[in-house]
Design a protein around this motif. Sequence first.
Motif, short mmCIF file in Angstrom:
data_model
loop_
_atom_site.label_atom_id
_atom_site.label_comp_id
_atom_site.label_asym_id
_atom_site.label_seq_id
_atom_site.Cartn_x
_atom_site.Cartn_y
_atom_site.Cartn_z
N HIS A 22 0.83 -1.21 0.00
CA HIS A 22 0.00 0.00 0.00
C HIS A 22 0.87 1.26 0.00
O HIS A 22 0.61 2.22 -0.74
CB HIS A 22 -0.94 0.00 1.21
CG HIS A 22 -1.78 1.23 1.29
ND1 HIS A 22 -2.86 1.45 0.47
CD2 HIS A 22 -1.68 2.33 2.08
CE1 HIS A 22 -3.40 2.63 0.75
NE2 HIS A 22 -2.70 3.18 1.73
N LEU A 23 1.91 1.24 0.83
CA LEU A 23 2.75 2.43 0.97
C LEU A 23 3.69 2.64 -0.22
O LEU A 23 4.29 3.70 -0.35
CB LEU A 23 3.54 2.36 2.27
CG LEU A 23 2.69 2.48 3.54
CD1 LEU A 23 3.52 2.20 4.78
CD2 LEU A 23 2.01 3.85 3.63
N ALA A 24 3.79 1.66 -1.10
CA ALA A 24 4.61 1.81 -2.30
C ALA A 24 4.09 2.95 -3.17
O ALA A 24 4.86 3.60 -3.89
CB ALA A 24 4.65 0.51 -3.10
N SER A 25 2.80 3.20 -3.11
CA SER A 25 2.22 4.27 -3.93
C SER A 25 1.45 5.30 -3.10
O SER A 25 0.69 6.09 -3.65
CB SER A 25 1.30 3.67 -5.00
OG SER A 25 0.28 2.91 -4.39
N ASN A 26 1.65 5.28 -1.79
CA ASN A 26 0.96 6.23 -0.90
C ASN A 26 1.93 6.73 0.16
O ASN A 26 2.66 5.94 0.75
CB ASN A 26 -0.23 5.56 -0.20
CG ASN A 26 -1.29 5.14 -1.19
OD1 ASN A 26 -2.08 5.96 -1.64
ND2 ASN A 26 -1.31 3.87 -1.54
N THR A 27 1.90 8.03 0.42
CA THR A 27 2.72 8.59 1.49
C THR A 27 2.08 8.30 2.84
O THR A 27 2.77 7.98 3.81
CB THR A 27 2.87 10.12 1.29
OG1 THR A 27 3.46 10.34 0.01
CG2 THR A 27 3.73 10.73 2.38
N TYR A 28 0.76 8.42 2.90
CA TYR A 28 0.00 8.19 4.12
C TYR A 28 -1.00 7.05 3.87
O TYR A 28 -1.22 6.66 2.73
CB TYR A 28 -0.75 9.46 4.54
CG TYR A 28 0.18 10.63 4.75
CD1 TYR A 28 0.92 10.74 5.92
CD2 TYR A 28 0.33 11.60 3.77
CE1 TYR A 28 1.80 11.80 6.12
CE2 TYR A 28 1.21 12.67 3.96
CZ TYR A 28 1.93 12.76 5.13
OH TYR A 28 2.80 13.80 5.32
N LEU A 29 -1.61 6.58 4.92
CA LEU A 29 -2.56 5.47 4.76
C LEU A 29 -3.80 5.90 4.00
O LEU A 29 -4.32 5.15 3.18
CB LEU A 29 -2.93 4.89 6.12
CG LEU A 29 -1.78 4.22 6.86
CD1 LEU A 29 -2.23 3.76 8.25
CD2 LEU A 29 -1.23 3.05 6.07
#
Length: 186
Positions: free
Chosen positions: A108-115
């Motif tokens: 998930h965090l591979a393409s998101n800075t935050y949740l």
Amino acid sequence: MRFESTLHARKTNKNTYKIFITAEYSGVEVKLAPNFEMGVSNKTPQYLNMNPIGKAQIEQWIDFSTLEIDANINAWYRPRNGQAPYHLPVEEAKISALKRALGALNTHLASNTYLVGQSVTLADIIMTCNLHRGFTRLMTKGFTSEFPHVERYFWALVHEPKFQTIIGDVKQTEAVLPLQAPQMPY
């Protein structure tokens, strides 16, 4: 500054109330997605693409953080800290479950800075606090290097001034906490 977000839920749901009350306190404007129908709208491919387990995103990540990250870290930590009996097969199972959860979080965090969204939410605060014990007592760099996006996320958040005010400087453990509980025969 007022932020805006769209909620995919029914207006008269207790969890929707929680979100709207929190939004009132936080200065976030929350709008309901038009024509949302529980059991129908939350089963569409578009909805499941946004929310793979079919929950509001912040709630989804809080549950994930509590049930998949925190529970497994605590189950690994407590016997090592002398708070529970030690069983090697249990520890191995908890570590495996934690790695699975960290893998999902890493993806998930591979393409998101935050949740959720573009700024820190309650989900990020809870996730970071739940990861804290793991990073500082159990998960060495050798362990966490398999999850580079989780590492980036954790270190970015614990270095935020609002986090540092509360938890201070954080250092990653260099070794797994030594075993302090008696080993139980299996």
